[in-house]
Motif scaffolding. Sequence first.
Motif, PDB file in Angstrom:
ATOM      1  N   PRO A  17       0.826  -1.216   0.000  1.00 36.80           N
ATOM      2  CA  PRO A  17       0.000   0.000   0.000  1.00 36.80           C
ATOM      3  C   PRO A  17       0.853   1.256   0.000  1.00 36.80           C
ATOM      4  O   PRO A  17       1.938   1.284   0.601  1.00 36.80           O
ATOM      5  CB  PRO A  17      -0.805  -0.131   1.300  1.00 36.80           C
ATOM      6  CG  PRO A  17      -0.806  -1.583   1.620  1.00 36.80           C
ATOM      7  CD  PRO A  17       0.515  -2.106   1.133  1.00 36.80           C
ATOM      8  N   LEU A  18       0.355   2.298  -0.644  1.00 36.95           N
ATOM      9  CA  LEU A  18       1.107   3.547  -0.741  1.00 36.95           C
ATOM     10  C   LEU A  18       1.616   4.013   0.623  1.00 36.95           C
ATOM     11  O   LEU A  18       2.787   4.371   0.777  1.00 36.95           O
ATOM     12  CB  LEU A  18       0.221   4.628  -1.366  1.00 36.95           C
ATOM     13  CG  LEU A  18       0.804   6.042  -1.430  1.00 36.95           C
ATOM     14  CD1 LEU A  18       2.053   6.071  -2.292  1.00 36.95           C
ATOM     15  CD2 LEU A  18      -0.238   7.022  -1.967  1.00 36.95           C
ATOM     16  N   ILE A  19       0.759   4.006   1.644  1.00 32.57           N
ATOM     17  CA  ILE A  19       1.151   4.495   2.951  1.00 32.57           C
ATOM     18  C   ILE A  19       2.268   3.666   3.569  1.00 32.57           C
ATOM     19  O   ILE A  19       3.061   4.161   4.376  1.00 32.57           O
ATOM     20  CB  ILE A  19      -0.066   4.551   3.908  1.00 32.57           C
ATOM     21  CG1 ILE A  19       0.303   5.317   5.179  1.00 32.57           C
ATOM     22  CG2 ILE A  19      -0.594   3.168   4.207  1.00 32.57           C
ATOM     23  CD1 ILE A  19      -0.858   5.511   6.135  1.00 32.57           C
ATOM     24  N   GLN A  20       2.365   2.407   3.167  1.00 31.46           N
ATOM     25  CA  GLN A  20       3.373   1.519   3.757  1.00 31.46           C
ATOM     26  C   GLN A  20       4.795   2.013   3.493  1.00 31.46           C
ATOM     27  O   GLN A  20       5.688   1.852   4.334  1.00 31.46           O
ATOM     28  CB  GLN A  20       3.198   0.100   3.203  1.00 31.46           C
ATOM     29  CG  GLN A  20       4.087  -0.940   3.882  1.00 31.46           C
ATOM     30  CD  GLN A  20       3.657  -1.220   5.312  1.00 31.46           C
ATOM     31  OE1 GLN A  20       2.491  -1.512   5.559  1.00 31.46           O
ATOM     32  NE2 GLN A  20       4.591  -1.122   6.249  1.00 31.46           N
ATOM     33  N   TRP A  21       5.026   2.626   2.331  1.00 34.95           N
ATOM     34  CA  TRP A  21       6.358   3.132   1.997  1.00 34.95           C
ATOM     35  C   TRP A  21       6.805   4.184   3.009  1.00 34.95           C
ATOM     36  O   TRP A  21       7.977   4.211   3.421  1.00 34.95           O
ATOM     37  CB  TRP A  21       6.371   3.697   0.578  1.00 34.95           C
ATOM     38  CG  TRP A  21       6.216   2.636  -0.466  1.00 34.95           C
ATOM     39  CD1 TRP A  21       5.053   2.252  -1.079  1.00 34.95           C
ATOM     40  CD2 TRP A  21       7.249   1.813  -0.998  1.00 34.95           C
ATOM     41  NE1 TRP A  21       5.301   1.222  -1.963  1.00 34.95           N
ATOM     42  CE2 TRP A  21       6.649   0.938  -1.945  1.00 34.95           C
ATOM     43  CE3 TRP A  21       8.632   1.722  -0.789  1.00 34.95           C
ATOM     44  CZ2 TRP A  21       7.372  -0.011  -2.665  1.00 34.95           C
ATOM     45  CZ3 TRP A  21       9.363   0.775  -1.504  1.00 34.95           C
ATOM     46  CH2 TRP A  21       8.728  -0.070  -2.428  1.00 34.95           C
ATOM     47  N   THR A  22       5.899   5.028   3.426  1.00 27.75           N
ATOM     48  CA  THR A  22       6.229   6.064   4.413  1.00 27.75           C
ATOM     49  C   THR A  22       6.459   5.457   5.792  1.00 27.75           C
ATOM     50  O   THR A  22       7.397   5.830   6.502  1.00 27.75           O
ATOM     51  CB  THR A  22       5.112   7.123   4.469  1.00 27.75           C
ATOM     52  OG1 THR A  22       5.115   7.861   3.240  1.00 27.75           O
ATOM     53  CG2 THR A  22       5.303   8.081   5.634  1.00 27.75           C
ATOM     54  N   LEU A  23       5.612   4.513   6.179  1.00 24.76           N
ATOM     55  CA  LEU A  23       5.783   3.864   7.483  1.00 24.76           C
ATOM     56  C   LEU A  23       7.113   3.125   7.547  1.00 24.76           C
ATOM     57  O   LEU A  23       7.811   3.174   8.564  1.00 24.76           O
ATOM     58  CB  LEU A  23       4.617   2.910   7.749  1.00 24.76           C
ATOM     59  CG  LEU A  23       3.227   3.547   7.842  1.00 24.76           C
ATOM     60  CD1 LEU A  23       2.171   2.483   8.096  1.00 24.76           C
ATOM     61  CD2 LEU A  23       3.187   4.607   8.938  1.00 24.76           C
ATOM     62  N   ASP A  24       7.485   2.457   6.465  1.00 19.38           N
ATOM     63  CA  ASP A  24       8.750   1.709   6.438  1.00 19.38           C
ATOM     64  C   ASP A  24       9.944   2.649   6.561  1.00 19.38           C
ATOM     65  O   ASP A  24      10.898   2.371   7.302  1.00 19.38           O
ATOM     66  CB  ASP A  24       8.862   0.892   5.153  1.00 19.38           C
ATOM     67  CG  ASP A  24       7.921  -0.299   5.129  1.00 19.38           C
ATOM     68  OD1 ASP A  24       7.342  -0.627   6.182  1.00 19.38           O
ATOM     69  OD2 ASP A  24       7.745  -0.896   4.044  1.00 19.38           O
ATOM     70  N   ALA A  25       9.905   3.761   5.835  1.00 18.74           N
ATOM     71  CA  ALA A  25      11.014   4.719   5.898  1.00 18.74           C
ATOM     72  C   ALA A  25      11.122   5.326   7.292  1.00 18.74           C
ATOM     73  O   ALA A  25      12.229   5.511   7.819  1.00 18.74           O
ATOM     74  CB  ALA A  25      10.815   5.820   4.857  1.00 18.74           C
ATOM     75  N   ALA A  26       9.985   5.646   7.887  1.00 26.87           N
ATOM     76  CA  ALA A  26       9.985   6.239   9.226  1.00 26.87           C
ATOM     77  C   ALA A  26      10.575   5.278  10.250  1.00 26.87           C
ATOM     78  O   ALA A  26      11.396   5.670  11.093  1.00 26.87           O
ATOM     79  CB  ALA A  26       8.556   6.635   9.621  1.00 26.87           C
ATOM     80  N   LYS A  27      10.173   4.009  10.180  1.00 25.64           N
ATOM     81  CA  LYS A  27      10.688   3.025  11.127  1.00 25.64           C
ATOM     82  C   LYS A  27      12.171   2.758  10.898  1.00 25.64           C
ATOM     83  O   LYS A  27      12.950   2.644  11.853  1.00 25.64           O
ATOM     84  CB  LYS A  27       9.880   1.728  11.017  1.00 25.64           C
ATOM     85  CG  LYS A  27       8.467   1.847  11.577  1.00 25.64           C
ATOM     86  CD  LYS A  27       7.763   0.515  11.657  1.00 25.64           C
ATOM     87  CE  LYS A  27       7.327   0.009  10.299  1.00 25.64           C
ATOM     88  NZ  LYS A  27       6.499  -1.222  10.396  1.00 25.64           N
TER      89      LYS A  27
END
Length: 229
Positions: free
Chosen positions: A28-38
């Motif tokens: 999912p699109l949002i997953q890319w941001t969550l992965d980078a943040a983590k």
Amino acid sequence: MDIVAIVPARGGSKRLPRKNVLPLAGKPLIQWTLDAAKESGAIDLIVVTSDDEEVLAIAEQNQVMAIRRPDYLSTDTATSVDAVIHALDALEAQNIVAKRVMLLQPTSPLRRAEDIRKAVKRMDDCGAASVISVCEMDHSPLWSNTLPEDGRMDDFIRPEVKEKRSQDLPLYYRLNGSIYLIATNMFRQNKSFFVTPCNSVVMEKGLSQDIDDKNDFLLAEFMLSSIVF
């Protein structure tokens, strides 16, 4: 705590429906941001704020905090500033207070963990109240102008610019919408991410793709398939 990252992801989107949960290069699109943040290791708490059940479920699957956004903050006219203030209020109601707040919009999937770390380092190094990500512009704004109703271009380009090559023009940068970092107290006082002293973190132009419509989405998918993340 030091830094709380707010990821605003409402369910509605007119130009690209359901964009925050659309599968992009396998997730999912949002997953890319969550992965980078983590992966960045620079954030104490990641918070997703949304009115959408699927988005909130993705947040819970990622073991990040999910805050349900009220309907009045889920319209086309609701701003990111309003969403962040609501999230900060919800956190403080749980006795969670952050020194700094970072806005990470899920529509910037090519943002890397290292970009997040660079933004934090820039603030730490220069003592800025806010740090905002930018990238080099594709074309110099010195070669652009408005057009009159008759379409004439007699004064379209300023005389001192007409005979210059593109490589001779000064570099211009634009906001890329990827990272906004600010001291929380300054954000609350000003209700803006542009608070002086404000500094920049420069991201690669190719990693500054913002997802607004289907063409943006397809371009980001191509980029993700071509870059090793």
